[in-house]
Design a protein around this motif. Structure first.
Motif, PDB file in Angstrom:
ATOM      1  N   ASN A  84       1.472  -1.270  -0.172  1.00 57.54           N
ATOM      2  CA  ASN A  84      -0.086  -0.185  -0.047  1.00 57.54           C
ATOM      3  C   ASN A  84       0.321   0.696  -0.068  1.00 57.54           C
ATOM      4  O   ASN A  84       0.450   2.028  -0.044  1.00 57.54           O
ATOM      5  N   GLU A  85       2.000   1.365   0.227  1.00 59.77           N
ATOM      6  CA  GLU A  85       2.810   1.902   0.618  1.00 59.77           C
ATOM      7  C   GLU A  85       3.720   2.093  -0.778  1.00 59.77           C
ATOM      8  O   GLU A  85       4.765   3.173  -0.731  1.00 59.77           O
ATOM      9  N   LEU A  86       3.523   1.411  -1.476  1.00 58.73           N
ATOM     10  CA  LEU A  86       4.443   1.572  -2.954  1.00 58.73           C
ATOM     11  C   LEU A  86       5.541   0.875  -3.360  1.00 58.73           C
ATOM     12  O   LEU A  86       6.432   1.613  -3.962  1.00 58.73           O
ATOM     13  N   GLU A  87       5.801   0.155  -2.117  1.00 61.21           N
ATOM     14  CA  GLU A  87       7.284  -0.834  -1.780  1.00 61.21           C
ATOM     15  C   GLU A  87       7.535  -1.061  -2.956  1.00 61.21           C
ATOM     16  O   GLU A  87       6.576  -2.165  -2.793  1.00 61.21           O
ATOM     17  N   ILE A  88       8.594  -1.805  -3.492  1.00 62.97           N
ATOM     18  CA  ILE A  88       8.325  -2.622  -3.968  1.00 62.97           C
ATOM     19  C   ILE A  88       8.617  -4.253  -3.448  1.00 62.97           C
ATOM     20  O   ILE A  88       9.808  -4.712  -2.595  1.00 62.97           O
TER      21      ILE A  88
ATOM     22  N   LYS B 199      18.494  -2.444 -10.992  1.00 61.15           N
ATOM     23  CA  LYS B 199      19.137  -4.085 -10.909  1.00 61.15           C
ATOM     24  C   LYS B 199      18.225  -4.479  -9.570  1.00 61.15           C
ATOM     25  O   LYS B 199      17.414  -3.022  -9.066  1.00 61.15           O
ATOM     26  N   ARG B 200      17.917  -5.942  -9.307  1.00 67.07           N
ATOM     27  CA  ARG B 200      17.022  -6.217  -8.305  1.00 67.07           C
ATOM     28  C   ARG B 200      17.332  -6.008  -7.043  1.00 67.07           C
ATOM     29  O   ARG B 200      16.391  -4.767  -6.105  1.00 67.07           O
ATOM     30  N   THR B 201      18.478  -5.826  -6.366  1.00 72.95           N
ATOM     31  CA  THR B 201      19.193  -5.373  -5.091  1.00 72.95           C
ATOM     32  C   THR B 201      18.508  -3.029  -5.196  1.00 72.95           C
ATOM     33  O   THR B 201      18.863  -2.931  -3.983  1.00 72.95           O
ATOM     34  N   GLU B 202      18.739  -2.638  -6.421  1.00 74.40           N
ATOM     35  CA  GLU B 202      18.544  -1.333  -6.044  1.00 74.40           C
ATOM     36  C   GLU B 202      16.913  -0.567  -5.912  1.00 74.40           C
ATOM     37  O   GLU B 202      17.059   0.497  -5.313  1.00 74.40           O
ATOM     38  N   ILE B 203      16.199  -1.845  -5.998  1.00 74.79           N
ATOM     39  CA  ILE B 203      14.893  -1.353  -5.660  1.00 74.79           C
ATOM     40  C   ILE B 203      14.023  -2.377  -4.853  1.00 74.79           C
ATOM     41  O   ILE B 203      12.797  -1.986  -4.221  1.00 74.79           O
ATOM     42  N   ILE B 204      14.184  -3.884  -3.937  1.00 78.18           N
ATOM     43  CA  ILE B 204      13.315  -4.333  -4.012  1.00 78.18           C
ATOM     44  C   ILE B 204      13.224  -4.273  -2.429  1.00 78.18           C
ATOM     45  O   ILE B 204      14.130  -3.276  -1.771  1.00 78.18           O
ATOM     46  N   GLN B 205      12.012  -4.020  -1.679  1.00 81.73           N
ATOM     47  CA  GLN B 205      11.378  -2.974  -0.621  1.00 81.73           C
ATOM     48  C   GLN B 205      11.920  -1.353  -0.599  1.00 81.73           C
ATOM     49  O   GLN B 205      12.490  -1.001   0.703  1.00 81.73           O
ATOM     50  N   LYS B 206      12.014  -0.777  -1.596  1.00 82.88           N
ATOM     51  CA  LYS B 206      12.636   0.822  -1.332  1.00 82.88           C
ATOM     52  C   LYS B 206      11.333   1.092  -1.942  1.00 82.88           C
ATOM     53  O   LYS B 206       9.977   0.235  -2.269  1.00 82.88           O
ATOM     54  N   SER B 207      10.778   2.108  -2.141  1.00 82.98           N
ATOM     55  CA  SER B 207       9.801   3.175  -2.473  1.00 82.98           C
ATOM     56  C   SER B 207      10.229   3.216  -4.293  1.00 82.98           C
ATOM     57  O   SER B 207      10.621   3.673  -4.622  1.00 82.98           O
ATOM     58  N   ALA B 208       8.887   2.379  -4.445  1.00 80.47           N
ATOM     59  CA  ALA B 208       8.512   3.337  -6.078  1.00 80.47           C
ATOM     60  C   ALA B 208       8.447   4.634  -6.341  1.00 80.47           C
ATOM     61  O   ALA B 208       9.347   4.637  -7.643  1.00 80.47           O
ATOM     62  N   GLU B 209       7.893   4.943  -5.542  1.00 76.66           N
ATOM     63  CA  GLU B 209       7.892   6.658  -5.980  1.00 76.66           C
ATOM     64  C   GLU B 209       9.574   6.983  -5.942  1.00 76.66           C
ATOM     65  O   GLU B 209       8.906   8.419  -7.127  1.00 76.66           O
ATOM     66  N   GLU B 210      10.478   6.884  -4.823  1.00 79.06           N
ATOM     67  CA  GLU B 210      11.609   7.528  -5.526  1.00 79.06           C
ATOM     68  C   GLU B 210      12.252   7.291  -6.731  1.00 79.06           C
ATOM     69  O   GLU B 210      13.113   7.391  -7.047  1.00 79.06           O
ATOM     70  N   ILE B 211      12.278   5.382  -7.131  1.00 73.96           N
ATOM     71  CA  ILE B 211      12.813   5.173  -8.498  1.00 73.96           C
ATOM     72  C   ILE B 211      12.188   6.030  -9.468  1.00 73.96           C
ATOM     73  O   ILE B 211      13.123   6.059 -10.278  1.00 73.96           O
ATOM     74  N   ALA B 212      10.955   6.538  -9.289  1.00 75.57           N
ATOM     75  CA  ALA B 212      10.281   6.890 -10.237  1.00 75.57           C
ATOM     76  C   ALA B 212      10.962   7.607 -10.732  1.00 75.57           C
ATOM     77  O   ALA B 212      10.895   8.345 -12.055  1.00 75.57           O
ATOM     78  N   LEU B 213      11.126   8.984  -9.419  1.00 75.79           N
ATOM     79  CA  LEU B 213      12.313  10.466  -9.960  1.00 75.79           C
ATOM     80  C   LEU B 213      13.135   9.910 -10.647  1.00 75.79           C
ATOM     81  O   LEU B 213      13.480  10.729 -11.882  1.00 75.79           O
ATOM     82  N   ARG B 214      13.995   8.763 -11.333  1.00 74.60           N
ATOM     83  CA  ARG B 214      14.996   8.729 -12.009  1.00 74.60           C
ATOM     84  C   ARG B 214      14.368   7.298 -12.984  1.00 74.60           C
ATOM     85  O   ARG B 214      14.812   6.808 -13.723  1.00 74.60           O
ATOM     86  N   ASN B 215      12.724   6.668 -13.171  1.00 74.77           N
ATOM     87  CA  ASN B 215      13.318   6.215 -13.921  1.00 74.77           C
ATOM     88  C   ASN B 215      11.441   6.178 -14.966  1.00 74.77           C
ATOM     89  O   ASN B 215      10.898   6.278 -14.470  1.00 74.77           O
ATOM     90  N   ASP B 216      11.597   6.973 -16.151  1.00 74.67           N
ATOM     91  CA  ASP B 216      11.109   7.598 -16.988  1.00 74.67           C
ATOM     92  C   ASP B 216       9.149   6.456 -16.727  1.00 74.67           C
ATOM     93  O   ASP B 216       8.649   6.421 -16.222  1.00 74.67           O
ATOM     94  N   LEU B 217       9.882   4.836 -16.742  1.00 70.68           N
ATOM     95  CA  LEU B 217       8.529   3.814 -17.195  1.00 70.68           C
ATOM     96  C   LEU B 217       7.850   3.658 -15.810  1.00 70.68           C
ATOM     97  O   LEU B 217       6.694   3.284 -15.707  1.00 70.68           O
TER      98      LEU B 217
END
Ligand code: ADP
Length: 492
Positions: free
Chosen positions: A154-158, A172-190
Motif C-alpha cells: 500500500n505504501e508503494l514499496e516494491i 537491478k533487483r538489489t537496487e529496488i526491492i523493498q524500496k519506494s517505487a515513488e523514489e525510484i520513479a524519480l529517475r526512471n520514466d517508465l
C-alpha cells in the motif's frame, strides 16, 4: 527437596529448638526451686542452665533468621526465573532453557518449560523454512512468467519483481526491492508512467484525470533492445480478509504488462490492408455511379420500367458500398493515428442543416419527419473539423431514420449547458437499445444481436473516435421500446 519438606523441616527444627529452650528453662526453674539457692551446687547448675538457655536461644534466633531469609528466596527465585523464561519466549527467543536446581517441584516445571521451548523452537524453525520454501517457490513462478510483473504494498514499496520487468525497466533487483517505487520513479520514466495510475494527487485537475484514463487505455510503447514493443498494462488490487476475517482489506497492487507487440503488428498490417483495399475499391465504385448517372440520362436513351428498377437497385447498392468504403477509410485513419483535424469556426446549425440534407432522401423514403430543436438565444460557435463533425451528425441521423419504424419522427438539435458546453443530439422513437449493449455499440463491427437493418457496425465507433479526437464525447441514452438519444458533447 520440595517446598513442603523444606517448610516442614524448618518449622520442625524451630519447634524442636523452642521445646529444648522451654525444657532448659523448666530445668533451670526446678534447680532454683529444688535446691538451696545460695549453695555452690545450685549456683553452678544455674550457671550451666543459663549458658545452655543462651546457646539454645541464640541457635533458635539464628535458625529463625536463617529460615526467614532463605525460605522465601528459595521459593521466589525459581518463580522469578520462570517469569523471565516466559518473557523470553514471548520475545520469540525459543532457545531459552531453565535450570531450577534440585527443587523437586521446580524441576518438574523447568522440565516442562524446556520441553515447550524446544517444541516451539522446532515449530518456528519448520514454519520459517516452510515460509522460505514457499517464498522461493513463488519467486520461481513469478520469474518464469514471460510477462513483466511488479508487486507493491500500500505504501508503494516494491515487494517483488520478475526478471522480465527488471529488463524492461532497466533496473537491478538489489537496487529496488523493498524500496519506494515513488523514489525510484524519480529517475526512471517508465516506472513513473506505470505507478502514475496508483498515485492520487489531491489537486489533480479533470484534464489530468482524463489524460490518465487515456494513457490507461492506450498501450505502453517501450524501446528496448533497439526495437519498439507495445505493452498493455493491467493493475490489480491485492486484498486479504481483515482481522475480523470477513471484510477484505487492501494489501497492495500488482502491475502486469502484457506484450502485445505481435498483435499490434498484425493489427497495423490489417489496417493498412483495409486502407489499400478501400482506396482501390473507391475508384471503380465511383465509376459505376458515374456510368449509372449517364445511363439514367434521358438524352442517351430512355430506360423501360424494369431497367429503371435495376438501375435504382445498382445505385442504391453502389452508394451503400461507397459509404462502407468511406467508413473503412475513416476507421483506418483513426487506427493508424493519421487522423488530422482541420478545425475552423462552425455554427452548430450549419452542421444540422448539412446532416438533414444528406439524409433527406432516406427520410422521405421511410416517411420520417425530421424536427429541429435549436435555441432562440445565441448558442456558442464550435471550433471543430466541420467535415468530421458533420459526418458524425449525419451518421447519427441516418441511424435514427434507419432504426425508426416507418412514418416515425426524429429530433435533431443543439443546446448549450449552464457550464457553457455545447451539445448536439439526435433523438428517435424507434425500438431503442437494450442497456446491456450501451457500451458495446461503440465497438468496431458491433451490431446489436437480431438487428435486421443492414449495416457495418462501424458508424458509432468511428463517430466516438472523431468526437474524442475533438476532446469531446459521444454518449447514448436509450430505453427498449421508447427510442434512443445520442448526445455529442463539445467541452469548452
Ligand atoms: P450500423 O448501424 O452500420 O450497424 P453503427 O455503429 O452505427 O453500425 O451501430 C451499431 C449498432 O447499434 C447497430 O447495428 C444497431 O444495432 C445499434 N444502433 C445504432 N443506432 C441505433 C438507434 N438509433 N436505434 C437502435 N439501435 C441503434
Amino acid at each position: 527437596m520440595n517446598i513442603k519438606t523444606k517448610l516442614t523441616l524448618a518449622i520442625g527444627i524451630l519447634v524442636a529448638m523452642i521445646v529444648l529452650l522451654v525444657m532448659l528453662s523448666v530445668v533451670n526453674l526446678q534447680i532454683l526451686t529444688a535446691t538451696e539457692p545460695n549453695s555452690p551446687a545450685a549456683d553452678l547448675g544455674l550457671q550451666r542452665a543459663l549458658l545452655w538457655i543462651s546457646i539454645v536461644g541464640v541457635a533458635c534466633i539464628c535458625t529463625g533468621v536463617g529460615i526467614w531469609v532463605r525460605l522465601p528466596a528459595s521459593i521466589s527465585n525459581p518463580i522469578k526465573e520462570i517469569t523471565g523464561g516466559i518473557q523470553e519466549i514471548a520475545n520469540h527467543n525459543y532457545e531459552k532453557r531453565l535450570d531450577l536446581g534440585n527443587n523437586q517441584e521446580f524441576i518438574e516445571v523447568s522440565k516442562n518449560f524446556n520441553r515447550m521451548a524446544k517444541r516451539l523452537a522446532d515449530y518456528h524453525a519448520s514454519t520459517l523454512s516452510d515460509m522460505k520454501a514457499a517464498k522461493k517457490y513463488m519467486e520461481t513462478i513469478i520469474n518464469s512468467l514471460n510477462e513483466p510483473i511488479i508487486g507493491l504494498n500500500n505504501e508503494l514499496e516494491i515487494l517483488f519483481i520478475n526478471d522480465e520487468a527488471l529488463s524492461v525497466l532497466n533496473l537491478k533487483r538489489t537496487e529496488i526491492i523493498q524500496k519506494s517505487a515513488e523514489e525510484i520513479a524519480l529517475r526512471n520514466d517508465l516506472l513513473r508512467r506505470l505507478i502514475r495510475e496508483l498515485v492520487s494527487h489531491p489537486g489533480e485537475t479533470a484534464t489530468e484525470s482524463k489524460e490518465k484514463a487515456r494513457e490507461k487505455k492506450e498501450p505502453l510503447k517501450i524501446y528496448a533492445d533497439n526495437k519498439e514493443s507495445f505493452f498493455q498494462v493491467k493493475y490489480m488490487g491485492i486484498t486479504q480478509p481483515g482481522k475480523n476475517g470477513v471484510t477484505l482489506e487492501k494489501q497492495g497492487y500488482v502491475i502486469m504488462l502484457r506484450n502485445i507487440t505481435e498483435f499490434k503488428e498484425l493489427d497495423s498490417a490489417k489496417t493498412s490492408f483495409i486502407s489499400t483495399i478501400s482506396h482501390e475499391l473507391k475508384t471503380p465504385v465511383s465509376a459505376i455511379l458515374m456510368s449509372l448517372q449517364l445511363l439514367e440520362d434521358k438524352r442517351i436513351g430512355a430506360l423501360n420500367g424494369e431497367q429503371e428498377d435495376l438501375a435504382d437497385s445498382i445505385k442504391e447498392n453502389s452508394e451503400r458500398l461507397l459509404s462502407i468504403i468511406g467508413e473503412l477509410l475513416n476507421m483506418t485513419q483513426v487506427e493508424s493515428g493519421k487522423l488530422q483535424l482541420k478545425p475552423k469556426i462552425t455554427k452548430p446549425i450549419e452542421l444540422i442543416e448539412y446532416a438533414i440534407k444528406a439524409n433527406r432522401v432516406q427520410a422521405e423514403k421511410f416517411n420520417i419527419q425530421i424536427e429541429v430543436e435549436y435555441p432562440e438565444d445565441k448558442i456558442g460557435k464550435l471550433f471543430v473539423d466541420s467535415e468530421k463533425v458533420a459526418w458524425v451528425l449525419t451518421n447519427l441521423l441516418s441511424n435514427a431514420i434507419r432504426y425508426s419504424s416507418e412514418n416515425g419522427r426524429v429530433i435533431i438539435g443543439a443546446r448549450q449547458t449552464d457550464t457553457g458546453t455545447v451539445e448536439m443530439y439526435v433523438q428517435d422513437f424507434g425500438k431503442g437499445i437494450d442497456p446491456r449493449y450501451h457500451k458495446s455499440i461503440f465497438d468496431h463491427y458491433f451490431r446489436v444481436p437480431g438487428t435486421k437493418v443492414q449495416g457495418s457496425g462501424l458508424g458509432l465507433s468511428i463517430s466516438r473516435d472523431f468526437m474524442e479526437a475533438h476532446n469531446g464525447s459521444l454518449t447514448v441514452d436509450s430505453e427498449l421500446g421508447k427510442g434512443s438519444t445520442f448526445i455529442m458533447r463539445f467541452n469548452s
